[in-house]
Design an enzyme around this catalytic site. Structure first.
Site, PDB file in Angstrom:
ATOM      1  N   HIS A  96       0.860  -1.189   0.000  1.00 55.22           N
ATOM      2  CA  HIS A  96       0.000   0.000   0.000  1.00 55.22           C
ATOM      3  C   HIS A  96       0.890   1.230   0.000  1.00 55.22           C
ATOM      4  O   HIS A  96       1.818   1.321   0.810  1.00 55.22           O
ATOM      5  CB  HIS A  96      -0.892  -0.001   1.242  1.00 55.22           C
ATOM      6  CG  HIS A  96      -1.707   1.239   1.422  1.00 55.22           C
ATOM      7  ND1 HIS A  96      -2.449   1.799   0.408  1.00 55.22           N
ATOM      8  CD2 HIS A  96      -1.890   2.037   2.506  1.00 55.22           C
ATOM      9  CE1 HIS A  96      -3.065   2.875   0.860  1.00 55.22           C
ATOM     10  NE2 HIS A  96      -2.734   3.055   2.127  1.00 55.22           N
ATOM     11  N   HIS A  98       0.967   5.753  -1.073  1.00 53.38           N
ATOM     12  CA  HIS A  98       0.234   6.957  -1.475  1.00 53.38           C
ATOM     13  C   HIS A  98       1.051   7.651  -2.563  1.00 53.38           C
ATOM     14  O   HIS A  98       1.229   8.866  -2.538  1.00 53.38           O
ATOM     15  CB  HIS A  98       0.002   7.872  -0.271  1.00 53.38           C
ATOM     16  CG  HIS A  98      -1.014   7.344   0.686  1.00 53.38           C
ATOM     17  ND1 HIS A  98      -2.305   7.836   0.762  1.00 53.38           N
ATOM     18  CD2 HIS A  98      -0.964   6.338   1.581  1.00 53.38           C
ATOM     19  CE1 HIS A  98      -2.983   7.175   1.680  1.00 53.38           C
ATOM     20  NE2 HIS A  98      -2.182   6.246   2.194  1.00 53.38           N
ATOM     21  N   ASP A 121       0.839  -5.063 -20.664  1.00 58.20           N
ATOM     22  CA  ASP A 121       1.863  -6.043 -20.286  1.00 58.20           C
ATOM     23  C   ASP A 121       1.733  -6.475 -18.826  1.00 58.20           C
ATOM     24  O   ASP A 121       2.219  -7.551 -18.451  1.00 58.20           O
ATOM     25  CB  ASP A 121       3.266  -5.453 -20.489  1.00 58.20           C
ATOM     26  CG  ASP A 121       3.735  -5.522 -21.928  1.00 58.20           C
ATOM     27  OD1 ASP A 121       3.186  -6.325 -22.699  1.00 58.20           O
ATOM     28  OD2 ASP A 121       4.661  -4.765 -22.273  1.00 58.20           O
ATOM     29  N   HIS A 170      -8.780   7.350  -1.574  1.00 55.61           N
ATOM     30  CA  HIS A 170      -7.716   6.903  -0.679  1.00 55.61           C
ATOM     31  C   HIS A 170      -6.406   6.804  -1.455  1.00 55.61           C
ATOM     32  O   HIS A 170      -5.709   7.799  -1.605  1.00 55.61           O
ATOM     33  CB  HIS A 170      -8.127   5.570  -0.042  1.00 55.61           C
ATOM     34  CG  HIS A 170      -7.223   5.097   1.032  1.00 55.61           C
ATOM     35  ND1 HIS A 170      -7.514   3.990   1.806  1.00 55.61           N
ATOM     36  CD2 HIS A 170      -6.008   5.537   1.467  1.00 55.61           C
ATOM     37  CE1 HIS A 170      -6.536   3.792   2.680  1.00 55.61           C
ATOM     38  NE2 HIS A 170      -5.609   4.709   2.483  1.00 55.61           N
ATOM     39  N   TYR A 228       7.309 -14.195 -24.022  1.00 54.80           N
ATOM     40  CA  TYR A 228       8.135 -13.063 -23.593  1.00 54.80           C
ATOM     41  C   TYR A 228       9.169 -13.528 -22.564  1.00 54.80           C
ATOM     42  O   TYR A 228       8.838 -14.293 -21.651  1.00 54.80           O
ATOM     43  CB  TYR A 228       7.252 -11.973 -22.972  1.00 54.80           C
ATOM     44  CG  TYR A 228       8.035 -10.809 -22.396  1.00 54.80           C
ATOM     45  CD1 TYR A 228       8.357  -9.713 -23.183  1.00 54.80           C
ATOM     46  CD2 TYR A 228       8.455 -10.841 -21.065  1.00 54.80           C
ATOM     47  CE1 TYR A 228       9.074  -8.645 -22.662  1.00 54.80           C
ATOM     48  CE2 TYR A 228       9.180  -9.767 -20.541  1.00 54.80           C
ATOM     49  CZ  TYR A 228       9.485  -8.682 -21.341  1.00 54.80           C
ATOM     50  OH  TYR A 228      10.199  -7.637 -20.814  1.00 54.80           O
TER      51      TYR A 228
END
Length: 230
Positions: A96, A98, A121, A170, A228
């Site tokens: 998480h 910001h 991708d 958020h 790939y």
């Protein structure tokens, strides 16, 4: 010695990678990793600046969010992490942040369309934005309900195909097979968010990339006949 020493080390290094990649400032982020055999997660402690973080500070909690090992309080987002581990059974790490561009999309309460092959991708289609949390959810258990917001947004989306989300109002969450991979996806998401923002700035009416090209780029990297890489 703790039996979770290696788990703590991996989570510490993943958290510090966020700092190295300039995705967090001060205390604005957290990374966790699960040990499914032991039914515990390791996560960054709450409110500790990255400059001060040490491996021994990483907190171990069980899936009911009870501290198993550690002298500090775990991240305030811990209940969101454990909710995701309970509902996305294939994931091993959660991040998480910001970060600026991804958080801008969150504040605009918008998903990130797939405008090009770079996005395709790494995510099979739009990165969804959750619904805005209701007053009832806010009053119940904010961090747990943040997890509910996310899993609700993935009711018809495979979290392995889109390992990232924008939480309305958020910020972003990402996940992967382990903590390091979830951080990798956080770095990728920030670049995708920046590219999408620039695309919409240049051409506000730009539609998402045609589906056939999205299919080709995602499947050549992640499909059963992927070719790939080495």
């Amino acid at each position: 010695m703790s039996r979770f020493t290696e788990l703590k080390r991996e989570v510490y290094e993943a958290n510090m990678e966020l700092h190295t990649r300039n995705l967090v400032i001060y205390t604005w982020g957290n990374v966790s990793q699960i040990d499914r055999d032991a039914s515990v997660i390791a996560i960054k402690p709450s409110g500790v600046p990255y400059e001060d973080l040490k491996p021994e500070h990483i907190v171990i909690v069980d899936m009911e969010n009870t501290i198993v090992e550690g002298d500090m309080r775990p991240s305030s987002d811990t209940k969101t992490h454990t909710h995701l581990y309970r509902h996305f059974e294939s994931i091993g790490g959660v991040t998480h942040t910001h970060s600026s561009y991804a958080t801008a999309w969150a504040q605009a309460q918008m998903g990130i369309p797939c405008f090009g092959t770079t996005h395709a991708d790494f995510a099979y289609g739009e990165v969804p934005c959750t619904a805005v949390m209701s007053d009832e959810q806010i009053q119940r258990d904010y961090e747990e309900e943040t997890g509910v917001q996310i899993t609700d947004a993935f009711a018809v989306i495979n979290p392995e195909e889109v390992p990232m989300v924008i939480v309305a109002g958020h910020a972003p969450f990402t996940w992967g097979s382990n903590a390091a991979k979830s951080v990798y996806h956080a770095v990728v998401l920030e670049e995708m968010a920046k590219m999408a923002y620039l695309t919409k700035t240049l051409d506000p009416s730009r539609a998402p990339l045609k589906q056939a090209i999205i299919d080709k780029h995602y499947m050549r990297k992640h499909g059963k006949n992927a070719y790939y890489g080495q």
